[in-house]
Write an enzyme that holds these catalytic residues in place. Sequence first.
Site, short mmCIF file in Angstrom:
data_model
loop_
_atom_site.label_atom_id
_atom_site.label_comp_id
_atom_site.label_asym_id
_atom_site.label_seq_id
_atom_site.Cartn_x
_atom_site.Cartn_y
_atom_site.Cartn_z
CD GLN D 45 -1.12 -0.66 3.67
OE1 GLN D 45 -2.32 -0.47 3.61
NE2 GLN D 45 -0.55 -1.30 4.66
CG ASP D 157 -2.58 -13.55 5.91
OD1 ASP D 157 -3.41 -13.34 6.82
OD2 ASP D 157 -2.89 -13.76 4.73
CG ASP D 175 -5.94 -2.21 15.34
OD1 ASP D 175 -6.82 -1.55 14.76
OD2 ASP D 175 -4.84 -1.73 15.70
N PRO D 184 -7.41 -6.46 1.97
CG PRO D 184 -5.61 -5.62 3.21
CD PRO D 184 -6.79 -5.20 2.37
#
Lengths: 343, 343, 343, 343
Positions: D45, D157, D175, D184
């Site tokens: 990102q 992940d 969170d 994602p």
Amino acid sequence: MTDTNDGIQAQRAKVGFQFREDMAPGLVLEMELKQIFHSTESQYQQIDVIDTYFGKTLITDGKTQSTQFDEYAYHESLVHPPLLNFCHINGRAPKRVFIGGGGELATAREVLRHPEVEKVVMVDLDKKVVDVSIQYLPEWGGEAVRSSPRLELIIGDAYEYLLNCEENFDVIILDISDPIEAGPGIMLYTKELYEHAATILSPNGVFVTQAGMADGIPPPHADAGQQDITCFVPIRNTLAQVFPCVSPYTQSVPSFGSDWGFVMAYSSKESSGSPEATAMEWISMDARSIDDLIQTYIKDGEKGLRMYDGITHRRMFALSKPLRTQMTSDTRIMTKDNPVFMY
Amino acid sequence: MTDTNDGIQAQRAKVGFQFREDMAPGLVLEMELKQIFHSTESQYQQIDVIDTYFGKTLITDGKTQSTQFDEYAYHESLVHPPLLNFCHINGRAPKRVFIGGGGELATAREVLRHPEVEKVVMVDLDKKVVDVSIQYLPEWGGEAVRSSPRLELIIGDAYEYLLNCEENFDVIILDISDPIEAGPGIMLYTKELYEHAATILSPNGVFVTQAGMADGIPPPHADAGQQDITCFVPIRNTLAQVFPCVSPYTQSVPSFGSDWGFVMAYSSKESSGSPEATAMEWISMDARSIDDLIQTYIKDGEKGLRMYDGITHRRMFALSKPLRTQMTSDTRIMTKDNPVFMY
Amino acid sequence: MTDTNDGIQAQRAKVGFQFREDMAPGLVLEMELKQIFHSTESQYQQIDVIDTYFGKTLITDGKTQSTQFDEYAYHESLVHPPLLNFCHINGRAPKRVFIGGGGELATAREVLRHPEVEKVVMVDLDKKVVDVSIQYLPEWGGEAVRSSPRLELIIGDAYEYLLNCEENFDVIILDISDPIEAGPGIMLYTKELYEHAATILSPNGVFVTQAGMADGIPPPHADAGQQDITCFVPIRNTLAQVFPCVSPYTQSVPSFGSDWGFVMAYSSKESSGSPEATAMEWISMDARSIDDLIQTYIKDGEKGLRMYDGITHRRMFALSKPLRTQMTSDTRIMTKDNPVFMY
Amino acid sequence: MTDTNDGIQAQRAKVGFQFREDMAPGLVLEMELKQIFHSTESQYQQIDVIDTYFGKTLITDGKTQSTQFDEYAYHESLVHPPLLNFCHINGRAPKRVFIGGGGELATAREVLRHPEVEKVVMVDLDKKVVDVSIQYLPEWGGEAVRSSPRLELIIGDAYEYLLNCEENFDVIILDISDPIEAGPGIMLYTKELYEHAATILSPNGVFVTQAGMADGIPPPHADAGQQDITCFVPIRNTLAQVFPCVSPYTQSVPSFGSDWGFVMAYSSKESSGSPEATAMEWISMDARSIDDLIQTYIKDGEKGLRMYDGITHRRMFALSKPLRTQMTSDTRIMTKDNPVFMY
């Protein structure tokens, strides 16, 4: 922001950074802010170098000064018509050129394309604009121009400098901010300054000033008090009170959102007839003659220039009918006591 | 909103109504929305008549079509050069003129200034645009134009009409939307359409089409994949494959944010030499000859026109150097199978 | 604009009409302007009824007054806590209620849900706001409320009315503009007005005023001079100088961009102990008791209300820690000579 | 940009740099972009740290993640209710806590306020977010949190980690980004993930996830197809299918433009009665009991916290009536095969 590559360019679209610029009352141009290369504050103003649709852009106090997209349209238009007109009138290149403002160095860059110019005196108020331009806008001129032995750069007030100046110049170029209220350059748009400039021009010298927006189209709400926000015609009127020949001209500079105005002023050529004839001679020069002047007097000739040539010359000096109409009705004069302001 | 007076104008500043228009990728023009005179939806598009900095404005599907500020700059430029060139080539005024699009009626308004035009056939898809223009944009032409016995208004598809048309026209004018993807007018910008149009032009007839943004300045991020979003040169290239003479020209239309392009195309004048010579003859007409043509062929002569005259002609046909440079490198052709899209 | 249907709603996305509202310095909320139902100008202000993300919206001088999305959150919070607190304290419903402002009629709508209220005196400056609300915002109350025999609507200055008023009211509700500089309502937020209001309240009467933004979170740039732009705590402080019991409370009103504040003030219940205890008794009422009060005193009971009930009551009166922290440090008082302004 | 002082702050107003964020369809929040502290791109990102009205702000892919103004409102609300509820149920502090996401380190910061927590396992996908937060957002936690011997930071992940995890945790905190299409984190909002999480929770462990916008107010154009853009109720529904006790709660986070939702889920306390009773016991805890829990289990007790305390607790768990109404009608469940997306 990162100054790398295409991938980021694409990503950027996801981030809503924008640069919003007031163009006129009720008119804002919003440009995607792709990158901020540098931001600083000088004694006089906020200075930002950013990247937008128009490419690399210098901004001072929130106003676009010039962009990668079309800075050459502005700078070539400001410099080559007066210098080549001097050549045409005098049969020789100018030797001494004065630049008021010009901190981005691009105006000096264009002047220095004329190999016979011996000395360029450039007086700009804000050293930081010069430094930022050298570091972040090398395409505008940068160190190559700054370090030219032909350039004398003075940090100071061009208005004061001109008033106290006793040397003569063949060409005087004013590359200064628009005359906005409380702007630093407002004195450089007065009859008083023009009168003094006339005294330090060489006998057949040429004077030129940038002159702001110039599309000539009257504001549609004029009846309801919508103000004309241009100064092009008042600047031309004021110069016409001081100089015998005045040649206004315009050039499309898309990042300024409009056709942009310039006004050239000069003494009559001795050998020729009336000032009007002299001015008209230049305005109506055929394209080939302009191209010949470029070939003769400019380094690398036409290859060096991206905007100005014989055909562009025809375009620049053939003012649109609305602008000529405005010139017949707007009689405002700009003096110290009665300045005229742009938006 | 209320359509009364100045007081409201002033108040309006307090209300943050805005009209935002995408001009290019990453470039939005935000205009204070002073008033909405009318909003409606036709079978084809959303239609709004609003008031902004540029005055009364017609918008379809969020794109400015024309504004009070400078609609005449666009419409005079589209109409008078082809009609007067016809006069110049043929020594007589055109009798039959075709307008594709033109729903605002301002193109017809300009054509009807030529008293010797006997018949104007105008084919526009959207009756609602015509109705809205008559009611809300009377200055554009309105009922006076709509009810002219010389105007035949056909609601329909200009492309279909031209393909099936067996009559001849002295002048064909395409006043249509830009060639954007999925736009209705894309077929009107193809070589196939131009080939057919050539067959229904009178022997020395003239064809003209609006041709979108045309500043010629290459996008600064071309290296990073920034797309050229103009079609001016491809339109000119495509017409040049069909017609012996092609004359591209531009006019500043500030509310469109740029110089705007038009391309005129026509057969060589029989009596004259090469097509190039014919095209060049028109391009380099001296100002007085244009003014004479206006005086001879247009009702009220120069008084009737606000933008076009001999000097403006010089400006319009003297393309800027970047545009001429682009014309030497961009060789794209627009066909049914390979259309080219503007932004 | 057309006030028809869904299709247009969809089309609208293509048209870049926006409503931009300043929320705070450097903070603008831009809402798609889906429709303008009405625009007019009164003697006092510009009045617009539009459609945005928040649905139908009343705007005066560019500031959102209330929206279809959450007007009931605001109006129920303003009205029912003071009225039901009156019921709780007095063991009977209020009979006479005063509304200062309230031109949209929704405050009166909520008061009239209390069947035992015999008389509502509402004093609003701007008849046009009332008329526009009746015609364009019928869901806010409209003709049904306006024509209620229990409502006496007086067009005039609520401040003057209160100062000269000699009648008593059981509940006084101030539904007025935020205290912004040069705003008409600034006098309605002064200690002087509160002192007078106290004199015309019934012995155990309740006073309430809307009190602007109230999130209590300190501005992050406070060190660099970023101003607190809220008045909630000063209003509460000022009321606390006049009334023995003060109960500040808040309610989220998303279209106002923040938690919104209200301050209720009242005399101690004779039978009970200290004012603090009285205030605390109300604040900490259990949910069931509030629901019982609603069932007893409001027409259609809980079915009539969309926001206020026992659990929402807990939420409204349990102020967030930052707000309570601010209440311990901000000691400003609002007087005629020393007003405090919101942004 | 320069990161110096107030003078610049003031100057900045002159430069129209803005950050525009889509909040909902047809709703944009435009914030003055006072400064860009850092911009970079990770594998996943675009990451920006900027300064706006809300102070220092972390942005990923153009979406505000948290701001100096109110990050503590979000992070305290996410962490302390589940940890203190664990203390309340078990009579002891949690020892092992899992954080999915949390790259800004502020969630870990709040967890580490609990001195008896022995191990925090935090799994975040994007190392660059962690690095940028350490360098530019030290107030969020920074190096002090990162280097805590109690924190095990795993770059990876969180979904994969949880699925393969065989250790137990007393508290699991998610969170993570909102469940937007192609985001994602979408798998971290499915019934399947929740089912697995339940298997690795300690017997009386507590699970919590952030749950996006939660004002509960129905979109005003629902009839015309305006979509509900929240996921709060579906997340709560899905957890309720897996866990016996579910406690949804909300907290105002102004920079997110709305009340924000969280959902806590846990097993019934063995000693107590029904799951409903267990959940209700927590929801209706009196303020003093919460303050006691804070004093007992959190370092520096109430002084350490800026948002959460006994009264704020009442506010957070007393959901507004519209939200409770929505909870009775919206029965959507989020599964791998049928995900639900936020705007």
